[in-house]
Design an enzyme around this catalytic site. Structure first.
Site, PDB file in Angstrom:
ATOM      1  N   ASP A  38       0.844  -1.194   0.000  1.00  0.00           N
ATOM      2  CA  ASP A  38       0.000   0.000   0.000  1.00  0.00           C
ATOM      3  C   ASP A  38       0.879   1.244   0.000  1.00  0.00           C
ATOM      4  O   ASP A  38       1.445   1.625   1.029  1.00  0.00           O
ATOM      5  CB  ASP A  38      -0.919  -0.001   1.221  1.00  0.00           C
ATOM      6  CG  ASP A  38      -2.159  -0.843   0.995  1.00  0.00           C
ATOM      7  OD1 ASP A  38      -2.836  -0.639  -0.026  1.00  0.00           O
ATOM      8  OD2 ASP A  38      -2.452  -1.705   1.838  1.00  0.00           O
ATOM      9  N   ASP A 177     -10.319  -4.796  -1.686  1.00  0.00           N
ATOM     10  CA  ASP A 177      -9.452  -4.237  -0.646  1.00  0.00           C
ATOM     11  C   ASP A 177     -10.256  -3.301   0.255  1.00  0.00           C
ATOM     12  O   ASP A 177     -10.824  -2.322  -0.211  1.00  0.00           O
ATOM     13  CB  ASP A 177      -8.310  -3.468  -1.332  1.00  0.00           C
ATOM     14  CG  ASP A 177      -7.330  -2.852  -0.345  1.00  0.00           C
ATOM     15  OD1 ASP A 177      -7.439  -3.104   0.867  1.00  0.00           O
ATOM     16  OD2 ASP A 177      -6.443  -2.109  -0.804  1.00  0.00           O
TER      17      ASP A 177
END
Length: 219
Positions: A38, A177
């Protein structure tokens, strides 16, 4: 039975390299199939996380797939860096580009670098934007929370987005996600998802058990 791919989000481990290395080793050992990098620049999102400088050291410690999820304002300029340091998938946000032609140019560059191509669609964005882009990508990442912060609650609107993409294309990989646990993950898989990206659920629970439950192995 469908094979479910579990991708462990790097976000809970923060910006400390030692913590990232420890967490990567843990999830690799206990069954994660992928490490979801991320990447947030503090411009596209409020918070800043790891960047390409972390990838080389992380790559040395694990052979599992790396997906660089670039939540950044100007991703085109860093694609080559992530490709160089060993990621397998580079996923760009639709919302990072003002013009679709520039997004397509960036997607083509990822392919040219020999990496799998991903497009991420943030929670507020109409999923129909993928209609003209799906032919350029290997993976569609559907955000089930607003991009930029961990620990958020799963938004059920993501389920319809998964169904839409799966109906549009039977071959493309679909990753989800945000707010993913064993219950929400099962809902996503039923709707057509292939990959479950989970952060807090894996990080805050017993690692092997959490990953096993995401894969549908409940005993």
């Amino acid at each position: 039975m469908k094979k479910i791919v579990v991708s462990a989000s790097s976000m809970p481990a923060g910006r400390n390299m030692s913590a990232q290395l420890e967490y990567l080793a843990r999830v690799s050992t206990y069954g994660a199939d992928m490490y979801h990098l991320d990447v947030m620049d503090g411009v596209f999102t409020k918070y800043k996380t790891i960047d390409y400088k972390y990838v080389e050291q992380l790559r040395e410690k694990s052979t599992i797939l790396f997906n660089a999820h670039l939540m950044v304002k100007n991703p085109y300029g860093v694609i080559s860096k992530y490709a160089k340091y060993g990621v397998d998938i580079i996923t760009l946000h639709y919302e990072s580009f003002e013009k679709e032609e520039n997004l397509i140019k960036a997607l083509k560059l990822i392919k040219k670098k020999g990496k799998m191509v991903g497009i991420a669609i943030d929670l507020p964005t109409d999923i129909k934007v993928v209609d003209s882009l799906i032919k350029y990508v290997d993976l569609v990442l559907i955000m089930s929370v607003k991009a930029g912060k961990g620990g958020q609650k799963f938004e059920k609107s993501a389920i319809q987005k998964i169904k839409y993409v799966r109906k549009l294309n039977q071959e493309v990989l679909i990753e989800v996600d945000g707010g993913i646990n064993d219950e929400t993950g099962a809902q996503c898989v039923k709707a057509g998802a292939d990959i479950l990206c989970s952060g807090s659920y894996i990080y805050n629970n017993e690692t092997f058990e959490a990953i096993s439950k995401l894969k549908g192995k409940n005993g």
